[in-house]
Design a protein around this motif. Structure first.
Motif, PDB file in Angstrom:
ATOM      1  N   GLY A   1     -10.635  36.168  19.511  1.00 16.69           N
ATOM      2  CA  GLY A   1     -11.305  34.924  19.180  1.00 16.69           C
ATOM      3  C   GLY A   1     -11.581  34.817  17.701  1.00 16.69           C
ATOM      4  N   TRP A   2     -12.404  33.860  17.377  1.00 16.13           N
ATOM      5  CA  TRP A   2     -12.746  33.578  15.996  1.00 16.13           C
ATOM      6  C   TRP A   2     -13.949  34.410  15.594  1.00 16.13           C
ATOM      7  CZ3 TRP A   2     -11.665  30.108  19.764  1.00 16.13           C
ATOM      8  CH2 TRP A   2     -10.508  29.357  19.592  1.00 16.13           C
TER       9      TRP A   2
ATOM     10  N   LYS B   1     -17.228  34.724  13.956  1.00 20.52           N
ATOM     11  CA  LYS B   1     -18.275  33.793  13.546  1.00 20.52           C
ATOM     12  C   LYS B   1     -19.109  34.379  12.409  1.00 20.52           C
ATOM     13  CE  LYS B   1     -18.404  30.344  15.966  1.00 20.52           C
ATOM     14  NZ  LYS B   1     -17.762  29.105  15.575  1.00 20.52           N
TER      15      LYS B   1
ATOM     16  N   VAL C   1     -17.888  37.507  17.677  1.00 19.00           N
ATOM     17  CA  VAL C   1     -16.626  36.845  18.007  1.00 19.00           C
ATOM     18  C   VAL C   1     -16.884  35.786  19.067  1.00 19.00           C
ATOM     19  CG1 VAL C   1     -14.292  37.206  18.915  1.00 19.00           C
ATOM     20  CG2 VAL C   1     -15.357  38.961  17.517  1.00 19.00           C
TER      21      VAL C   1
ATOM     22  N   ASP D   1     -14.529  33.134  21.614  1.00 19.21           N
ATOM     23  CA  ASP D   1     -13.174  32.758  22.034  1.00 19.21           C
ATOM     24  C   ASP D   1     -13.095  31.344  22.593  1.00 19.21           C
ATOM     25  OD1 ASP D   1     -14.387  33.013  24.500  1.00 19.21           O
ATOM     26  OD2 ASP D   1     -13.088  34.611  25.221  1.00 19.21           O
TER      27      ASP D   1
ATOM     28  N   ASN E   1     -21.590  34.020  21.755  1.00 22.10           N
ATOM     29  CA  ASN E   1     -20.712  34.932  21.033  1.00 22.10           C
ATOM     30  C   ASN E   1     -20.855  36.329  21.613  1.00 22.10           C
ATOM     31  OD1 ASN E   1     -20.099  32.846  19.182  1.00 22.10           O
ATOM     32  ND2 ASN E   1     -21.895  33.349  17.974  1.00 22.10           N
TER      33      ASN E   1
ATOM     34  N   THR F   1     -10.940  39.187   7.372  1.00 19.10           N
ATOM     35  CA  THR F   1     -10.017  38.224   7.976  1.00 19.10           C
ATOM     36  C   THR F   1      -9.798  38.476   9.464  1.00 19.10           C
ATOM     37  OG1 THR F   1      -8.131  39.606   7.349  1.00 19.10           O
ATOM     38  CG2 THR F   1      -8.785  37.866   5.800  1.00 19.10           C
TER      39      THR F   1
ATOM     40  N   VAL G   1      -9.628  38.366  13.327  1.00 17.03           N
ATOM     41  CA  VAL G   1      -9.717  37.309  14.329  1.00 17.03           C
ATOM     42  C   VAL G   1      -9.613  37.835  15.751  1.00 17.03           C
ATOM     43  CG1 VAL G   1      -8.879  35.470  12.829  1.00 17.03           C
ATOM     44  CG2 VAL G   1      -7.249  36.799  14.175  1.00 17.03           C
TER      45      VAL G   1
END
Length: 124
Positions: A71-72, A74, A89, A91, A97, A114, A116
């Motif tokens: 996921g991203w 945060k 993270v 998703d 999160n 970076t 992810v």
């Protein structure tokens, strides 16, 4: 005054029953979403954060298993003078999160800026 209180109590009980019915509907919708056993998504090996957070054991049953969460990122906080970090993270499967502990001994620790996706080994 007693009649007013009884009327208010009856109204609150109706609202409670309506919320319980809505909650049951939402749980049914959640359970009907396409996931395979262990909360893994249908087309990949990753586990959704929602499937972990919604477990009765809140993920404790995953202790000692390799579990991929993607996921991203945060937030990320490098702590202890660079010895470890906390990474949150999401998703998109739920609003919540997942906070992950990352040890600096990992080869790619510097890539946190970076990051992810994570592959987590659940240890409690």
């Amino acid at each position: 005054e007693m009649e007013d209180l009884e009327a208010k109590l009856e109204e609150v009980e109706k609202q409670r029953d309506a919320l319980r019915a809505e909650n049951s509907k939402l749980k049914e919708q959640l359970n009907s979403m396409e996931t395979v056993s262990s909360g893994r998504t249908k087309f990949s090996n990753r586990v959704t954060i929602k499937s972990i957070r919604c477990r009765e054991d809140e993920g404790e049953g995953l202790v000692g298993t390799n579990t991929t969460v993607a996921g991203w990122v945060k937030t990320r906080r490098i702590q202890g003078g660079g010895k470890f970090a906390f990474v949150e993270v999401n998703d998109g499967s739920c609003f919540g999160n997942m906070q992950c502990f990352v040890d600096a001994t990992l080869d790619n620790f510097e890539e946190l800026k970076t990051l992810v996706a994570l592959e987590l080994l659940f240890l409690y």
